[in-house]
Enzyme design. Structure first.
Site, PDB file in Angstrom:
ATOM      1  N   GLU A   5       0.827  -1.221   0.000  1.00 56.55           N
ATOM      2  CA  GLU A   5       0.000   0.000   0.000  1.00 56.55           C
ATOM      3  C   GLU A   5       0.861   1.271   0.000  1.00 56.55           C
ATOM      4  O   GLU A   5       0.335   2.374   0.130  1.00 56.55           O
ATOM      5  CB  GLU A   5      -0.942   0.041   1.205  1.00 56.55           C
ATOM      6  CG  GLU A   5      -1.956  -1.065   1.297  1.00 56.55           C
ATOM      7  CD  GLU A   5      -2.914  -1.145   0.117  1.00 56.55           C
ATOM      8  OE1 GLU A   5      -2.710  -0.443  -0.889  1.00 56.55           O
ATOM      9  OE2 GLU A   5      -3.858  -1.938   0.210  1.00 56.55           O
ATOM     10  N   HIS A  23      -2.522   3.804   8.078  1.00 57.78           N
ATOM     11  CA  HIS A  23      -3.637   3.103   7.419  1.00 57.78           C
ATOM     12  C   HIS A  23      -4.000   1.871   8.235  1.00 57.78           C
ATOM     13  O   HIS A  23      -3.117   1.105   8.639  1.00 57.78           O
ATOM     14  CB  HIS A  23      -3.249   2.701   5.998  1.00 57.78           C
ATOM     15  CG  HIS A  23      -4.167   1.669   5.416  1.00 57.78           C
ATOM     16  ND1 HIS A  23      -5.529   1.864   5.320  1.00 57.78           N
ATOM     17  CD2 HIS A  23      -3.938   0.424   4.931  1.00 57.78           C
ATOM     18  CE1 HIS A  23      -6.088   0.778   4.797  1.00 57.78           C
ATOM     19  NE2 HIS A  23      -5.142  -0.106   4.556  1.00 57.78           N
TER      20      HIS A  23
END
Ligand SMILES: [Zn+2]
Length: 284
Positions: A78, A97
């Protein structure tokens, strides 16, 4: 730019990861955290490791194109989402995140956290919209985040989770805590069937207090609530009526009544508020 040393940043990321896991904001090896080291390097969490049990030496150093510069492990898949945030937000020094379950439930249901109902959320984050779904680990996710990140420090990611950014690792982590706490309270209020929303005046008063607490606002409130077609959103949509207070209809009580006598009774005001909400959700 953060003045924290690399050693301190590594320790902060370990601590933020430990808290994410302890609060069940991530399962298994999910989630990722990053921080700016300087103008050319980022420090980030490794892939395939539980964020609850990291050590400072596990971190990966990458450049702003995502190329690994040092570290025994590989960076999270990511990472491009983090890079997109740093590119759009020179004021941001850290990104977190995670998949906090209640906020992610809202992201799965397609319900943004954009109602002005809690003072500290209005002050610190403003509104928390949903970035459109993008397949994780592809260019779709950074592209979806790009649309909203200039105007927001916290986003829900459709059918995925949430992302926050701020001036330091711990403040970005605290924003994740605030989002999940807000989601939890919103869920309870909606289960109870009532939600009192602040007026626009009250929202402006609350946001006026930001300076007193040293809170930097990413963007002003939007004059127009329809930002759906914008390539990049530069203001925040916050649901706060012009009038002093709006009561979101007590649908729960109406449904209970319905189960007793097979009828739903709503006042005219409740019915129009319900229709207005439904139309808005359709547009979103
Ligand atoms: Zn994720």
């Amino acid at each position: 730019m953060s003045t924290r040393s690399e050693e301190q940043l590594r320790a902060d990321i370990v601590e933020a990861g430990r808290r994410l896991y302890a609060r069940a904001y991530v399962a298994s090896n999910d989630g990722n955290i990053s921080a700016r080291l300087d103008d050319s390097r980022l420090l980030t969490t490794p892939k395939s490791v539980s964020k609850g049990f990291m050590t400072p030496d596990m971190m990966v150093i990458v450049d702003y194109d995502g190329k690994k510069l040092s570290g025994d492990r590989d960076a999270s898949s990511e990472l491009p989402m983090h890079l997109e945030i740093y590119r759009n937000r020179p004021d941001v020094n850290a990104v977190v995140h995670a998949h906090p379950p209640i906020a992610t439930g809202f992201a799965v249901a397609g319900i943004p956290l954009t109602r002005a109902v809690l003072a500290e959320v209005v002050t610190t984050l403003g509104s928390i919209p949903i970035a459109e779904y993008g397949t994780p680990s592809t260019a779709e996710l950074p592209e979806a985040v790009r649309k909203y990140i200039k105007a927001h420090d916290g986003l829900l990611l459709a059918n995925h989770g949430a992302v926050t950014c701020c001036r330091s690792v711990m403040t970005a982590y605290y924003k994740m805590e605030t989002i999940e706490h807000f989601a939890k309270i919103s869920l309870v209020a909606r289960l109870l069937g009532r939600e009192h929303v602040f007026s626009r005046d009250e929202v402006e008063r609350l946001q006026g207090l930001r300076g007193m607490y040293g809170i930097a606002a990413p963007a002003p409130l939007c004059a127009d609530t329809d930002v759906g077609a914008a390539d990049q959103v530069l203001c925040q949509v916050l649901e706060a009526p012009e009038s002093s207070s709006r009561l979101v209809p007590d649908v729960g009580a109406a449904l209970q009544q319905a189960s007793r006598d097979g009828e739903i009774r709503l006042t005219y005001a409740e019915l129009t508020a319900l229709i207005a909400d439904a139309v808005k959700n359709l547009r979103d």
